[in-house]
Design an enzyme around this catalytic site. Structure first.
Site, PDB file in Angstrom:
ATOM      1  N   LEU A  67       0.830  -1.206   0.000  1.00 29.72           N
ATOM      2  CA  LEU A  67       0.000   0.000   0.000  1.00 29.72           C
ATOM      3  C   LEU A  67       0.867   1.259   0.000  1.00 29.72           C
ATOM      4  O   LEU A  67       2.064   1.190   0.261  1.00 29.72           O
ATOM      5  CB  LEU A  67      -0.903  -0.018   1.237  1.00 29.72           C
ATOM      6  N   PRO A  68       0.245   2.422  -0.274  1.00 28.22           N
ATOM      7  CA  PRO A  68       1.047   3.634  -0.426  1.00 28.22           C
ATOM      8  C   PRO A  68       1.782   4.090   0.847  1.00 28.22           C
ATOM      9  O   PRO A  68       2.968   4.394   0.791  1.00 28.22           O
ATOM     10  CB  PRO A  68       0.021   4.695  -0.853  1.00 28.22           C
ATOM     11  N   THR A 101       6.382   0.663   1.816  1.00 22.85           N
ATOM     12  CA  THR A 101       7.388   1.500   2.485  1.00 22.85           C
ATOM     13  C   THR A 101       6.643   2.509   3.344  1.00 22.85           C
ATOM     14  O   THR A 101       5.958   3.390   2.812  1.00 22.85           O
ATOM     15  CB  THR A 101       8.249   2.249   1.446  1.00 22.85           C
ATOM     16  N   LYS A 176      15.559   0.404   5.195  1.00 23.88           N
ATOM     17  CA  LYS A 176      15.195   0.879   3.850  1.00 23.88           C
ATOM     18  C   LYS A 176      15.338   2.401   3.756  1.00 23.88           C
ATOM     19  O   LYS A 176      15.876   2.917   2.778  1.00 23.88           O
ATOM     20  CB  LYS A 176      13.762   0.426   3.534  1.00 23.88           C
TER      21      LYS A 176
HETATM   22  P1  NAD Z   1       0.627   2.444  -6.218  1.00 25.40           P
HETATM   23  O1  NAD Z   1       0.017   3.734  -5.816  1.00 25.40           O
HETATM   24  O2  NAD Z   1       0.838   2.144  -7.667  1.00 25.40           O
HETATM   25  O3  NAD Z   1      -0.235   1.217  -5.605  1.00 25.40           O
HETATM   26  C1  NAD Z   1      -0.846   1.248  -4.349  1.00 25.40           C
HETATM   27  C2  NAD Z   1      -2.175   0.529  -4.494  1.00 25.40           C
HETATM   28  O4  NAD Z   1      -2.781   0.373  -3.198  1.00 25.40           O
HETATM   29  C3  NAD Z   1      -3.189   1.276  -5.356  1.00 25.40           C
HETATM   30  O5  NAD Z   1      -3.590   0.453  -6.439  1.00 25.40           O
HETATM   31  C4  NAD Z   1      -4.344   1.585  -4.403  1.00 25.40           C
HETATM   32  O6  NAD Z   1      -5.612   1.526  -5.027  1.00 25.40           O
HETATM   33  C5  NAD Z   1      -4.184   0.484  -3.395  1.00 25.40           C
HETATM   34  N1  NAD Z   1      -4.795   0.729  -2.095  1.00 25.40           N
HETATM   35  C6  NAD Z   1      -4.679   1.813  -1.294  1.00 25.40           C
HETATM   36  N2  NAD Z   1      -5.390   1.627  -0.171  1.00 25.40           N
HETATM   37  C7  NAD Z   1      -5.957   0.394  -0.250  1.00 25.40           C
HETATM   38  C8  NAD Z   1      -6.800  -0.371   0.600  1.00 25.40           C
HETATM   39  N3  NAD Z   1      -7.206   0.084   1.781  1.00 25.40           N
HETATM   40  N4  NAD Z   1      -7.199  -1.589   0.183  1.00 25.40           N
HETATM   41  C9  NAD Z   1      -6.790  -2.072  -1.001  1.00 25.40           C
HETATM   42  N5  NAD Z   1      -5.988  -1.398  -1.861  1.00 25.40           N
HETATM   43  C10 NAD Z   1      -5.589  -0.180  -1.485  1.00 25.40           C
HETATM   44  O7  NAD Z   1       2.025   2.356  -5.413  1.00 25.40           O
HETATM   45  P2  NAD Z   1       3.268   1.403  -5.745  1.00 25.40           P
HETATM   46  O8  NAD Z   1       4.194   2.096  -6.670  1.00 25.40           O
HETATM   47  O9  NAD Z   1       2.751   0.034  -6.070  1.00 25.40           O
HETATM   48  O10 NAD Z   1       3.990   1.391  -4.322  1.00 25.40           O
HETATM   49  C11 NAD Z   1       3.485   0.637  -3.234  1.00 25.40           C
HETATM   50  C12 NAD Z   1       4.469   0.752  -2.079  1.00 25.40           C
HETATM   51  O11 NAD Z   1       5.751   0.285  -2.520  1.00 25.40           O
HETATM   52  C13 NAD Z   1       4.663   2.188  -1.592  1.00 25.40           C
HETATM   53  O12 NAD Z   1       4.777   2.164  -0.178  1.00 25.40           O
HETATM   54  C14 NAD Z   1       5.971   2.614  -2.253  1.00 25.40           C
HETATM   55  O13 NAD Z   1       6.662   3.602  -1.511  1.00 25.40           O
HETATM   56  C15 NAD Z   1       6.722   1.301  -2.264  1.00 25.40           C
HETATM   57  N6  NAD Z   1       7.749   1.190  -3.307  1.00 25.40           N
HETATM   58  C16 NAD Z   1       7.490   1.602  -4.579  1.00 25.40           C
HETATM   59  C17 NAD Z   1       8.486   1.492  -5.543  1.00 25.40           C
HETATM   60  C18 NAD Z   1       8.230   1.929  -6.973  1.00 25.40           C
HETATM   61  O14 NAD Z   1       9.197   2.054  -7.734  1.00 25.40           O
HETATM   62  N7  NAD Z   1       6.983   2.145  -7.376  1.00 25.40           N
HETATM   63  C19 NAD Z   1       9.736   0.958  -5.206  1.00 25.40           C
HETATM   64  C20 NAD Z   1       9.954   0.501  -3.916  1.00 25.40           C
HETATM   65  C21 NAD Z   1       8.946   0.625  -2.968  1.00 25.40           C
END
Ligand code: NAD
Length: 305
Positions: A67-68, A101, A176
């Protein structure tokens, strides 16, 4: 629980979670999935789509979330607005793995609440970006108990190439953000040094070769050079499209600041990097660009070609 007869509930199918769930399915695990966005649920082929997080987490061996931010993780597991969280909904022996994260304080709070219910929980943030999520080559940085990590290992191996055990609950998040804070400092410093060299008549490629094998050598110079035209295949060579976004780096630097506030630590370099990324984002509308675009802050002429 070491075979892929293990059943999994996966919550959060965004840029990272979607491909991670797909890799679990590819490895033969039975996966139930949920996201607030129905199209994302429908998009994971081979999974059982669910209409709520509670449905995805019911009667499974392991719940994984991606999740975000901390507030989403807290409300998912602890509940919000009178709704019970998943900690109330899962079976007693369910293992919980949060790969988001988030701030270490939220990770520790949810792990503590899980423990009070007799549930094992790991914080397992990742590095490796969307390419790592798609290729199954993520690095997992894990906080939690040894035996919980051993239960999780076959699943993490289906999604990643490296697994590190950083310590107890919350330690994965701390490790991290320490790494990403250092990365931001290194990238900013590298961009500054390259701009200074160029402004004094040096070729950025020649300067990069010199610094790579000298005492200023670092990861940014070796594999992720921020100066356009120096290195093929990096975001700097494609106008900073793709890669690791400025907005995500700002988020991680904000988490570093919050962690330092909690522990009373001083992080002057991390604070400066946070400010530099903030100014860069505002000045160049750079939130959606790769974080190596910080080069523009030190050499704005590059933005206009
Ligand atoms: P994203 O915004 O693409 O995906 C997050 C998803 O969570 C969304 O689809 C949203 O609809 C869903 N969501 C939010 N609340 C929810 C709930 N209560 N129930 C169900 N679904 C819910 O984000 P991402 O890029 O996939 O990143 C996710 C995590 O990974 C973050 O914490 C980010 O910091 C970390 N991260 C991302 C990257 C990257 O390059 N994108 C790299 C390393 C770590």
């Amino acid at each position: 629980m070491t075979s892929n007869s293990t059943t999994i509930g996966f919550v959060g199918l965004g840029n990272m979670g979607g491909p991670m769930a797909a890799n679990l399915i590819k490895a033969g695990f039975a996966v139930k999935v949920f996201d607030l966005v129905p199209e994302l649920v429908a998009g994971v082929s081979g999974a059982e789509g669910c209409s709520s997080a509670a449905q995805a987490a019911a009667d499974v061996d392991v719940v994984i979330s991606m999740l975000p931010a901390g507030r989403h993780v807290r409300s998912l597991y602890l509940g919000a607005e009178g709704e019970p969280g998943l900690l109330q909904a899962v079976r007693a022996e369910t293992l919980i793995i949060d790969c988001s994260t988030i701030d270490a304080a939220s990770a520790r709070a949810v792990a503590e609440a899980a423990q009070q219910r007799g549930l094992q929980m790991l914080d397992a943030p990742v590095s490796g970006g969307t390419a790592g999520a798609e290729g199954g080559t993520l690095t997992f940085i894990v906080g939690g108990a040894d035996d919980a990590l051993e239960r999780a290992r076959p699943l993490l191996e289906a999604m990643g190439a490296n697994i590190f055990h950083a310590g107890g609950a919350g330690a994965g998040q701390v490790a991290k953000i320490c790494n990403n804070m250092l990365l931001a400092v290194l990238m900013s410093g590298t961009a500054e040094a390259l701009a200074l060299g160029v402004e004094n008549g040096l070729d950025p490629a020649v300067l990069s070769e010199i610094m790579k094998v000298s005492s200023g050598g670092n990861w940014a110079l070796n594999v992720y050079n921020p100066y356009p035209g120096v290195m093929d295949g990096v975001p700097a060579s494609r106008e900073y499209q793709g890669g690791f976004l400025v907005d995500l780096m700002r988020k991680d630097l904000g988490l570093a600041l919050a962690t330092a506030q909690d522990s009373g630590s001083s992080i002057p370099m991390g604070s400066l990097a946070h400010n530099l990324y903030q100014v860069h984002r505002q000045t160049h509308e750079a939130g959606g660009l790769d974080f190596s675009s910080i080069q523009w802050l030190f050499r704005p002429q590059l933005k206009d070609g």
